[in-house]
Design a protein around this motif. Sequence first.
Motif, PDB file in Angstrom:
ATOM      1  N   ARG A 170     -13.166   5.077   9.692  1.00 35.84           N
ATOM      2  CA  ARG A 170     -12.091   4.430  10.443  1.00 35.84           C
ATOM      3  C   ARG A 170     -12.247   2.909  10.381  1.00 35.84           C
ATOM      4  O   ARG A 170     -11.254   2.183  10.231  1.00 35.84           O
ATOM      5  N   HIS A 171     -13.482   2.397  10.445  1.00 39.38           N
ATOM      6  CA  HIS A 171     -13.687   0.964  10.319  1.00 39.38           C
ATOM      7  C   HIS A 171     -13.350   0.479   8.909  1.00 39.38           C
ATOM      8  O   HIS A 171     -12.778  -0.595   8.725  1.00 39.38           O
ATOM      9  N   VAL A 172     -13.743   1.278   7.917  1.00 36.46           N
ATOM     10  CA  VAL A 172     -13.482   0.897   6.533  1.00 36.46           C
ATOM     11  C   VAL A 172     -11.987   0.782   6.288  1.00 36.46           C
ATOM     12  O   VAL A 172     -11.511  -0.200   5.702  1.00 36.46           O
ATOM     13  N   ILE A 173     -11.219   1.769   6.723  1.00 39.02           N
ATOM     14  CA  ILE A 173      -9.776   1.731   6.472  1.00 39.02           C
ATOM     15  C   ILE A 173      -9.104   0.637   7.284  1.00 39.02           C
ATOM     16  O   ILE A 173      -8.122   0.029   6.840  1.00 39.02           O
ATOM     17  N   ASP A 174      -9.634   0.338   8.468  1.00 35.64           N
ATOM     18  CA  ASP A 174      -9.104  -0.790   9.229  1.00 35.64           C
ATOM     19  C   ASP A 174      -9.286  -2.085   8.456  1.00 35.64           C
ATOM     20  O   ASP A 174      -8.368  -2.918   8.380  1.00 35.64           O
ATOM     21  N   ALA A 175     -10.472  -2.270   7.877  1.00 37.75           N
ATOM     22  CA  ALA A 175     -10.764  -3.504   7.153  1.00 37.75           C
ATOM     23  C   ALA A 175      -9.974  -3.596   5.854  1.00 37.75           C
ATOM     24  O   ALA A 175      -9.469  -4.671   5.497  1.00 37.75           O
ATOM     25  N   GLU A 176      -9.869  -2.479   5.126  1.00 37.75           N
ATOM     26  CA  GLU A 176      -9.266  -2.513   3.806  1.00 37.75           C
ATOM     27  C   GLU A 176      -7.741  -2.509   3.825  1.00 37.75           C
ATOM     28  O   GLU A 176      -7.111  -3.035   2.905  1.00 37.75           O
ATOM     29  N   LEU A 177      -7.137  -1.930   4.876  1.00 36.34           N
ATOM     30  CA  LEU A 177      -5.671  -1.840   4.879  1.00 36.34           C
ATOM     31  C   LEU A 177      -5.046  -2.180   6.224  1.00 36.34           C
ATOM     32  O   LEU A 177      -4.190  -3.066   6.297  1.00 36.34           O
ATOM     33  N   VAL A 178      -5.436  -1.492   7.287  1.00 30.64           N
ATOM     34  CA  VAL A 178      -4.701  -1.583   8.551  1.00 30.64           C
ATOM     35  C   VAL A 178      -4.634  -3.015   9.058  1.00 30.64           C
ATOM     36  O   VAL A 178      -3.571  -3.485   9.510  1.00 30.64           O
ATOM     37  N   SER A 179      -5.730  -3.755   8.994  1.00 30.60           N
ATOM     38  CA  SER A 179      -5.752  -5.127   9.491  1.00 30.60           C
ATOM     39  C   SER A 179      -4.960  -6.088   8.618  1.00 30.60           C
ATOM     40  O   SER A 179      -4.702  -7.226   9.026  1.00 30.60           O
ATOM     41  N   ARG A 180      -4.533  -5.641   7.453  1.00 33.13           N
ATOM     42  CA  ARG A 180      -3.859  -6.517   6.485  1.00 33.13           C
ATOM     43  C   ARG A 180      -2.358  -6.263   6.408  1.00 33.13           C
ATOM     44  O   ARG A 180      -1.647  -6.987   5.702  1.00 33.13           O
ATOM     45  N   VAL A 181      -1.882  -5.217   7.086  1.00 33.90           N
ATOM     46  CA  VAL A 181      -0.450  -4.900   7.092  1.00 33.90           C
ATOM     47  C   VAL A 181      -0.025  -4.670   8.538  1.00 33.90           C
ATOM     48  O   VAL A 181      -0.789  -4.906   9.466  1.00 33.90           O
ATOM     49  N   ASP A 182       1.198  -4.208   8.742  1.00 33.64           N
ATOM     50  CA  ASP A 182       1.698  -4.014  10.104  1.00 33.64           C
ATOM     51  C   ASP A 182       1.664  -2.556  10.533  1.00 33.64           C
ATOM     52  O   ASP A 182       2.462  -2.123  11.374  1.00 33.64           O
ATOM     53  N   LEU A 183       0.736  -1.793   9.971  1.00 34.51           N
ATOM     54  CA  LEU A 183       0.540  -0.402  10.394  1.00 34.51           C
ATOM     55  C   LEU A 183      -0.137  -0.402  11.760  1.00 34.51           C
ATOM     56  O   LEU A 183      -1.262  -0.902  11.897  1.00 34.51           O
ATOM     57  N   PRO A 184       0.520   0.130  12.798  1.00 32.80           N
ATOM     58  CA  PRO A 184      -0.079   0.090  14.136  1.00 32.80           C
ATOM     59  C   PRO A 184      -1.398   0.847  14.173  1.00 32.80           C
ATOM     60  O   PRO A 184      -1.476   1.996  13.705  1.00 32.80           O
ATOM     61  N   PRO A 185      -2.459   0.244  14.708  1.00 31.44           N
ATOM     62  CA  PRO A 185      -3.750   0.937  14.751  1.00 31.44           C
ATOM     63  C   PRO A 185      -3.693   2.303  15.426  1.00 31.44           C
ATOM     64  O   PRO A 185      -4.399   3.231  15.012  1.00 31.44           O
ATOM     65  N   ASP A 186      -2.843   2.434  16.451  1.00 31.65           N
ATOM     66  CA  ASP A 186      -2.789   3.730  17.144  1.00 31.65           C
ATOM     67  C   ASP A 186      -1.988   4.774  16.364  1.00 31.65           C
ATOM     68  O   ASP A 186      -1.895   5.925  16.784  1.00 31.65           O
ATOM     69  N   ALA A 187      -1.432   4.377  15.220  1.00 32.80           N
ATOM     70  CA  ALA A 187      -0.735   5.329  14.355  1.00 32.80           C
ATOM     71  C   ALA A 187      -1.643   5.823  13.233  1.00 32.80           C
ATOM     72  O   ALA A 187      -1.202   6.570  12.365  1.00 32.80           O
TER      73      ALA A 187
END
Length: 260
Positions: A80-97
């Motif tokens: 979950r941390h890896v995907i947050d760093a690689e994609l989620v934090s870089r686009v507008d995908l809501p973390p709770d989604a």
Amino acid sequence: MEVVVAPAPELARLAADAVGRLLTERPDAVLGLATGSSPLAVYDELARRHAEHGLSFARAQAFLLDEYVGLPADHPQRYRHVIDAELVSRVDLPPDAVHGPDGLAEDLPAACAAYEAAIADAGGVDLQLLGIGTDGHVAFNEPGSSLGSRTRIKTLTRRTREDNARFFDGDADAVPTHCLTQGLATIMAARHLVLLAQGEGKAEAVQQLVEGPVSALWPATVLQLHPHVSVLVDEAAASRLRLLDHYRETWASKPAWQGL
């Protein structure tokens, strides 16, 4: 099954094209996200398109393929941390989604069942990104996995832990011995599977995936039974394919409007 052989940057663009097209047609699409090295260039390309062209993930949902069991919540290699760093934090995908199996749950079988239910409640995965292991595993479905398996706890083999040691400062013993993973039947329920592989080390697994018999010995071979699979490989990963010229010809002749 469609096989595309091209340089790695082109493969990333093709996969990003498929995601972008889906999000344009269905902004509330459900994405399946993989970790590991194979999808990293795809995430870079999606982040670039978000920043430069406004590709939006705001209404989308995402489900992860797997998660280590027992890694602390703040461990940098939790998927979950890896995907947050690689994609989620870089686009507008809501973390709770963004959803992943709970590797810290007290009741792991219940957590697996809940994850299956969450995917079903979301309407299923529209597009699933995948990599492949040198032994033919997808997600953490290693050789011997049931082709009808669903999300469950699995024991990681020494070979897989050694393959993943590069993410743990080269220490295979630091890689957890257990994980929660989507099963092969769970993965097969996604509407479009996009698998990426690069390098000579993946050549045997790719050859088995595309041209070998369907067998639990090479779990990825079950993808041959899926109606919409895109296998994106570089020259090295494609080097053992017997019908390589055929795959090149059919891709070169494909209508440009069709996409993957």
